[in-house]
Scaffold this motif. Structure first.
Motif, PDB file in Angstrom:
ATOM      1  N   GLY A 164      73.350  51.272  63.068  1.00 39.48           N
ATOM      2  CA  GLY A 164      71.910  51.789  63.163  1.00 39.48           C
ATOM      3  C   GLY A 164      71.989  53.255  62.633  1.00 39.48           C
ATOM      4  N   VAL A 165      73.174  54.118  62.665  1.00 40.34           N
ATOM      5  CA  VAL A 165      73.236  55.462  62.299  1.00 40.34           C
ATOM      6  C   VAL A 165      73.772  55.503  60.880  1.00 40.34           C
ATOM      7  CG1 VAL A 165      74.084  57.596  62.986  1.00 40.34           C
ATOM      8  CG2 VAL A 165      73.465  56.111  64.746  1.00 40.34           C
ATOM      9  N   PRO A 166      73.135  55.746  59.695  1.00 37.10           N
ATOM     10  CA  PRO A 166      73.801  55.720  58.574  1.00 37.10           C
ATOM     11  C   PRO A 166      74.724  56.802  58.296  1.00 37.10           C
ATOM     12  CG  PRO A 166      71.497  56.573  58.485  1.00 37.10           C
ATOM     13  CD  PRO A 166      71.719  56.185  59.878  1.00 37.10           C
ATOM     14  N   GLY A 167      75.892  56.620  58.014  1.00 32.36           N
ATOM     15  CA  GLY A 167      76.949  57.358  57.596  1.00 32.36           C
ATOM     16  C   GLY A 167      76.919  57.433  55.856  1.00 32.36           C
ATOM     17  N   ALA A 168      76.645  58.954  55.666  1.00 37.28           N
ATOM     18  CA  ALA A 168      76.460  59.087  54.321  1.00 37.28           C
ATOM     19  C   ALA A 168      77.659  58.576  53.454  1.00 37.28           C
ATOM     20  CB  ALA A 168      76.473  60.625  54.201  1.00 37.28           C
ATOM     21  N   VAL A 169      78.887  58.773  53.789  1.00 40.65           N
ATOM     22  CA  VAL A 169      80.062  58.498  53.049  1.00 40.65           C
ATOM     23  C   VAL A 169      80.146  56.649  52.713  1.00 40.65           C
ATOM     24  CG1 VAL A 169      82.437  58.148  52.625  1.00 40.65           C
ATOM     25  CG2 VAL A 169      81.400  60.209  53.550  1.00 40.65           C
ATOM     26  N   ARG A 170      79.587  56.243  53.710  1.00 36.78           N
ATOM     27  CA  ARG A 170      79.652  54.651  53.742  1.00 36.78           C
ATOM     28  C   ARG A 170      78.724  54.195  53.080  1.00 36.78           C
ATOM     29  NH1 ARG A 170      80.709  50.500  58.817  1.00 36.78           N
ATOM     30  NH2 ARG A 170      80.600  48.596  57.483  1.00 36.78           N
ATOM     31  N   THR A 171      77.609  54.762  53.055  1.00 36.31           N
ATOM     32  CA  THR A 171      76.228  54.282  52.273  1.00 36.31           C
ATOM     33  C   THR A 171      76.684  54.388  50.993  1.00 36.31           C
ATOM     34  OG1 THR A 171      74.861  54.821  54.175  1.00 36.31           O
ATOM     35  CG2 THR A 171      73.800  54.770  51.950  1.00 36.31           C
ATOM     36  N   VAL A 172      77.141  55.855  50.325  1.00 38.62           N
ATOM     37  CA  VAL A 172      77.450  55.835  49.064  1.00 38.62           C
ATOM     38  C   VAL A 172      78.325  54.800  48.689  1.00 38.62           C
ATOM     39  CG1 VAL A 172      78.480  57.324  47.355  1.00 38.62           C
ATOM     40  CG2 VAL A 172      76.879  58.337  49.067  1.00 38.62           C
ATOM     41  N   LEU A 173      79.476  54.517  49.121  1.00 42.60           N
ATOM     42  CA  LEU A 173      80.451  53.652  48.966  1.00 42.60           C
ATOM     43  C   LEU A 173      79.741  52.120  48.940  1.00 42.60           C
ATOM     44  CD1 LEU A 173      83.512  54.899  51.005  1.00 42.60           C
ATOM     45  CD2 LEU A 173      83.095  54.975  48.348  1.00 42.60           C
ATOM     46  N   ALA A 174      78.873  51.720  49.843  1.00 45.41           N
ATOM     47  CA  ALA A 174      78.248  50.519  49.739  1.00 45.41           C
ATOM     48  C   ALA A 174      77.449  50.342  48.318  1.00 45.41           C
ATOM     49  CB  ALA A 174      77.442  50.339  51.226  1.00 45.41           C
ATOM     50  N   LEU A 175      76.629  51.477  48.193  1.00 45.83           N
ATOM     51  CA  LEU A 175      75.736  51.404  46.943  1.00 45.83           C
ATOM     52  C   LEU A 175      76.624  51.472  45.714  1.00 45.83           C
ATOM     53  CD1 LEU A 175      72.733  53.734  48.113  1.00 45.83           C
ATOM     54  CD2 LEU A 175      73.125  51.293  48.261  1.00 45.83           C
ATOM     55  N   ALA A 176      77.930  52.174  45.746  1.00 43.90           N
ATOM     56  CA  ALA A 176      78.532  52.224  44.450  1.00 43.90           C
ATOM     57  C   ALA A 176      79.347  50.718  44.399  1.00 43.90           C
ATOM     58  CB  ALA A 176      79.626  53.279  44.781  1.00 43.90           C
ATOM     59  N   ALA A 177      79.516  50.154  45.467  1.00 38.46           N
ATOM     60  CA  ALA A 177      80.054  48.483  45.369  1.00 38.46           C
ATOM     61  C   ALA A 177      79.176  47.818  44.901  1.00 38.46           C
ATOM     62  CB  ALA A 177      80.713  48.093  46.870  1.00 38.46           C
ATOM     63  N   GLY A 178      77.904  47.994  45.320  1.00 34.72           N
ATOM     64  CA  GLY A 178      76.797  47.079  44.953  1.00 34.72           C
ATOM     65  C   GLY A 178      76.550  47.236  43.438  1.00 34.72           C
ATOM     66  N   THR A 179      76.468  48.554  43.058  1.00 33.86           N
ATOM     67  CA  THR A 179      76.468  48.763  41.478  1.00 33.86           C
ATOM     68  C   THR A 179      77.395  48.071  40.527  1.00 33.86           C
ATOM     69  OG1 THR A 179      75.373  50.871  41.979  1.00 33.86           O
ATOM     70  CG2 THR A 179      76.136  50.472  39.890  1.00 33.86           C
ATOM     71  N   VAL A 180      78.834  48.176  41.201  1.00 32.05           N
ATOM     72  CA  VAL A 180      79.739  47.493  40.294  1.00 32.05           C
ATOM     73  C   VAL A 180      79.682  46.022  40.352  1.00 32.05           C
ATOM     74  CG1 VAL A 180      82.260  47.038  40.569  1.00 32.05           C
ATOM     75  CG2 VAL A 180      81.687  49.154  41.083  1.00 32.05           C
ATOM     76  N   VAL A 181      79.166  45.272  41.547  1.00 32.77           N
ATOM     77  CA  VAL A 181      78.795  43.994  41.399  1.00 32.77           C
ATOM     78  C   VAL A 181      77.847  43.345  40.578  1.00 32.77           C
ATOM     79  CG1 VAL A 181      78.283  42.056  43.145  1.00 32.77           C
ATOM     80  CG2 VAL A 181      79.867  43.638  43.808  1.00 32.77           C
ATOM     81  N   ILE A 182      76.555  44.473  40.273  1.00 35.14           N
ATOM     82  CA  ILE A 182      75.722  44.243  39.323  1.00 35.14           C
ATOM     83  C   ILE A 182      76.109  44.163  38.210  1.00 35.14           C
ATOM     84  CG2 ILE A 182      73.359  45.091  38.597  1.00 35.14           C
ATOM     85  CD1 ILE A 182      72.696  46.120  41.538  1.00 35.14           C
ATOM     86  N   TYR A 183      76.995  45.268  37.834  1.00 38.62           N
ATOM     87  CA  TYR A 183      77.143  45.662  36.556  1.00 38.62           C
ATOM     88  C   TYR A 183      78.533  44.539  35.853  1.00 38.62           C
ATOM     89  CZ  TYR A 183      74.379  49.634  35.381  1.00 38.62           C
ATOM     90  OH  TYR A 183      73.328  50.507  35.199  1.00 38.62           O
ATOM     91  N   VAL A 184      79.458  44.054  36.660  1.00 39.32           N
ATOM     92  CA  VAL A 184      80.397  43.107  36.117  1.00 39.32           C
ATOM     93  C   VAL A 184      79.804  41.987  35.539  1.00 39.32           C
ATOM     94  CG1 VAL A 184      82.242  41.668  36.583  1.00 39.32           C
ATOM     95  CG2 VAL A 184      82.103  43.990  37.577  1.00 39.32           C
ATOM     96  N   PRO A 185      78.944  41.168  36.097  1.00 34.97           N
ATOM     97  CA  PRO A 185      78.416  39.946  35.390  1.00 34.97           C
ATOM     98  C   PRO A 185      77.286  40.687  34.136  1.00 34.97           C
ATOM     99  CG  PRO A 185      77.627  39.849  37.306  1.00 34.97           C
ATOM    100  CD  PRO A 185      78.594  40.991  37.400  1.00 34.97           C
ATOM    101  N   GLY A 186      76.793  41.523  34.472  1.00 30.47           N
ATOM    102  CA  GLY A 186      75.726  42.031  33.537  1.00 30.47           C
ATOM    103  C   GLY A 186      76.326  42.673  32.296  1.00 30.47           C
ATOM    104  N   VAL A 187      77.550  43.608  32.498  1.00 29.65           N
ATOM    105  CA  VAL A 187      77.998  43.827  31.011  1.00 29.65           C
ATOM    106  C   VAL A 187      78.778  42.586  30.557  1.00 29.65           C
ATOM    107  CG1 VAL A 187      79.889  45.201  30.381  1.00 29.65           C
ATOM    108  CG2 VAL A 187      78.376  46.231  31.885  1.00 29.65           C
ATOM    109  N   LEU A 188      79.555  41.905  31.253  1.00 30.36           N
ATOM    110  CA  LEU A 188      79.941  40.623  30.529  1.00 30.36           C
ATOM    111  C   LEU A 188      79.242  39.805  29.782  1.00 30.36           C
ATOM    112  CD1 LEU A 188      82.435  39.684  33.444  1.00 30.36           C
ATOM    113  CD2 LEU A 188      83.266  40.854  31.082  1.00 30.36           C
ATOM    114  N   LEU A 189      78.265  39.525  30.475  1.00 32.37           N
ATOM    115  CA  LEU A 189      77.218  38.468  29.771  1.00 32.37           C
ATOM    116  C   LEU A 189      76.396  39.416  28.759  1.00 32.37           C
ATOM    117  CD1 LEU A 189      75.703  36.285  32.432  1.00 32.37           C
ATOM    118  CD2 LEU A 189      77.441  35.803  30.777  1.00 32.37           C
TER     119      LEU A 189
END
Length: 139
Positions: free
Chosen positions: A109-134
Motif C-alpha cells: 500500500g505504500v509505494p516505494g520509488a525504487v521498487r516502482t521504477v524497477l517494476a516498470l522497467a521490468a514491465g517495459t523489458v517484457v513488452i519490448y522483447v516480443p515486440g522487437v523480436l516480431l
C-alpha cells in the motif's frame, strides 16, 4: 486446471483501463514501422493500481477490442491481422508486461520509488522483447 475468478469490480476496472489504453493509442508519434504511443502510460497505471492479474486482464480486453474490429490500435487500426504485423509483438507484450509490472509493484500500500521504477522497467523489458523480436521479422 485452476479456475481464474474476477470480481465485478475487477472486471469493471479492467474494462476501464482497457478503454484507457485504447484512448492512448490515438496519441501517436509516427515512427516507422512501430509508432510511439501513450498506451504504456495506461498500462503502467493499471499495473500500479490493479496488480498483475487485473492489469493483464485490462490489456486482454484492449487487444480483444481491436481483434474484433474496433479501431483501438495505434493510428486507429483494427483487426486480427494487426497481431501478425510489426506491432503484434508489442500488443501481446502489453498483456505480459502488465502482469509482470503489476506483480513486481509494492504490495503493502505504500509505494516505494525504487521498487516502482524497477517494476516498470521490468514491465517495459517484457513488452519490448516480443515486440522487437516480431517487428524484426517484418523489416
Amino acid at each position: 486446471m485452476k479456475e481464474v475468478k474476477f470480481s465485478l469490480r475487477e472486471m469493471a476496472f479492467a474494462a476501464l483501463f482497457g478503454a484507457g489504453t485504447a484512448a492512448g493509442a490515438y496519441v501517436v508519434i509516427p515512427v516507422a514501422p512501430v509508432p510511439i504511443t501513450l498506451q504504456t502510460l495506461f498500462l503502467y497505471v493499471a499495473a500500479g493500481l490493479l496488480g498483475g492479474r487485473v492489469a493483464a486482464l485490462s490489456q486482454v480486453v484492449y487487444v480483444l477490442l481491436g481483434v474484433i474490429g474496433l479501431p483501438v490500435f495505434a493510428g486507429g487500426k483494427a483487426g486480427l491481422g494487426i497481431l501478425f504485423g510489426p506491432t503484434g509483438g508489442y500488443l501481446l507484450g502489453f498483456i505480459l508486461g502488465a502482469y509482470a509490472a503489476g506483480k513486481l509493484m509494492p504490495s503493502n500500500g505504500v509505494p516505494g520509488a525504487v521498487r516502482t521504477v524497477l517494476a516498470l522497467a521490468a514491465g517495459t523489458v517484457v513488452i519490448y522483447v516480443p515486440g522487437v523480436l516480431l517487428s524484426l521479422i517484418h523489416i
